[in-house]
Design an enzyme around this catalytic site. Structure first.
Site, PDB file in Angstrom:
ATOM      1  N   HIS A   1       0.837  -1.195   0.000  1.00 27.25           N
ATOM      2  CA  HIS A   1       0.000   0.000   0.000  1.00 27.25           C
ATOM      3  C   HIS A   1       0.879   1.254   0.000  1.00 27.25           C
ATOM      4  CE1 HIS A   1      -4.028  -1.841   1.573  1.00 27.25           C
ATOM      5  NE2 HIS A   1      -3.549  -2.465   0.509  1.00 27.25           N
TER       6      HIS A   1
ATOM      7  N   GLU B   1       0.958   4.010   1.872  1.00 25.68           N
ATOM      8  CA  GLU B   1       1.507   4.452   3.155  1.00 25.68           C
ATOM      9  C   GLU B   1       2.652   3.533   3.576  1.00 25.68           C
ATOM     10  OE1 GLU B   1      -1.594   3.696   2.353  1.00 25.68           O
ATOM     11  OE2 GLU B   1      -3.074   4.793   3.550  1.00 25.68           O
TER      12      GLU B   1
ATOM     13  N   CYS C   1      -6.276   2.304   5.235  1.00 25.35           N
ATOM     14  CA  CYS C   1      -7.087   1.093   5.416  1.00 25.35           C
ATOM     15  C   CYS C   1      -6.989   0.600   6.848  1.00 25.35           C
ATOM     16  CB  CYS C   1      -6.637   0.008   4.443  1.00 25.35           C
ATOM     17  SG  CYS C   1      -4.984  -0.639   4.777  1.00 25.35           S
TER      18      CYS C   1
ATOM     19  N   CYS D   1      -2.768  -0.207   7.141  1.00 26.55           N
ATOM     20  CA  CYS D   1      -2.004   1.039   7.254  1.00 26.55           C
ATOM     21  C   CYS D   1      -2.352   1.807   8.521  1.00 26.55           C
ATOM     22  CB  CYS D   1      -2.222   1.891   6.009  1.00 26.55           C
ATOM     23  SG  CYS D   1      -1.560   1.076   4.531  1.00 26.55           S
TER      24      CYS D   1
HETATM   25 ZN    ZN Z   1      -3.392   0.382   3.444  1.00 27.90          ZN
END
Ligand code: ZN
Length: 173
Positions: A61, A63, A98, A108
């Site tokens: 992801h 982040e 998320c 994250c």
């Molecule tokens: Zn995430």
């Protein structure tokens, strides 16, 4: 760093636009959102790291890529990124972090929270461009969880349509 561009301090719209330009670098896929993220030391207005969905190997992801690239640049383990982040670190992300992922992947939201438990530094504010759509995991409680832990969450408005267009470019229409 290579991606550095001159953005005025606390110009949240400009940082959000930069994050959106990073999201556009992610390959369009039907199974995820294309997200971009920027880690900034707000006190010195330095861009610490950047990331976008699937930038690093694996199901990464945006982040997460920010954190992993920054910890690697400082020579610490990814889990210890909180120990090397300045006290005034903020995170810009096009979509709310998320809070739920498939087994084996830390959400994250948890990664952001961990940056704070590791040391006195860590993320103090998250600037987000849009709430996570419910396409994949239902309602996202990421923002609420961050706020409960004392991390300020600020919605930078005006980019919602562009962010979602970029995020869902690989989805069937
Ligand atoms: Zn995430």
């Amino acid at each position: 760093m290579a991606d550095f561009q001159s953005i005025a301090p606390r110009d949240h719209e400009a940082y959000m636009r930069f994050a959106l330009s990073l999201a556009e670098k992610s390959d369009p896929k039907p199974t995820n959102f294309r997200v971009g993220a920027v880690l900034v030391d707000e006190a010195s207005n330095q861009i610490l790291s950047t990331g976008y969905t699937l930038e690093l190997p694996g199901n990464t992801h945006a982040e997460q890529c920010c954190f992993e690239k920054f910890s690697a640049s400082k020579g610490v383990a990814a889990d210890d990124v909180g120990t090397v982040l300045p006290e005034s670190t903020v995170l810009y992300t096009t979509i709310e972090p998320c809070n739920k992922r498939s087994i084996g992947n830390l959400p994250c939201t948890e990664r952001i929270l961990k940056t704070r438990s590791a040391a006195k530094g860590g993320i103090k504010t998250v600037y987000l461009g849009v709430k996570e759509p419910e396409t994949f995991v239902g309602e996202n409680k990421g923002r609420a969880k961050l706020e409960e832990a004392g991390i300020e969450c600020v919605h930078v408005t005006g980019f919602e349509k562009e962010i979602l267009d970029v995020a869902t470019a690989g989805h069937p229409s």
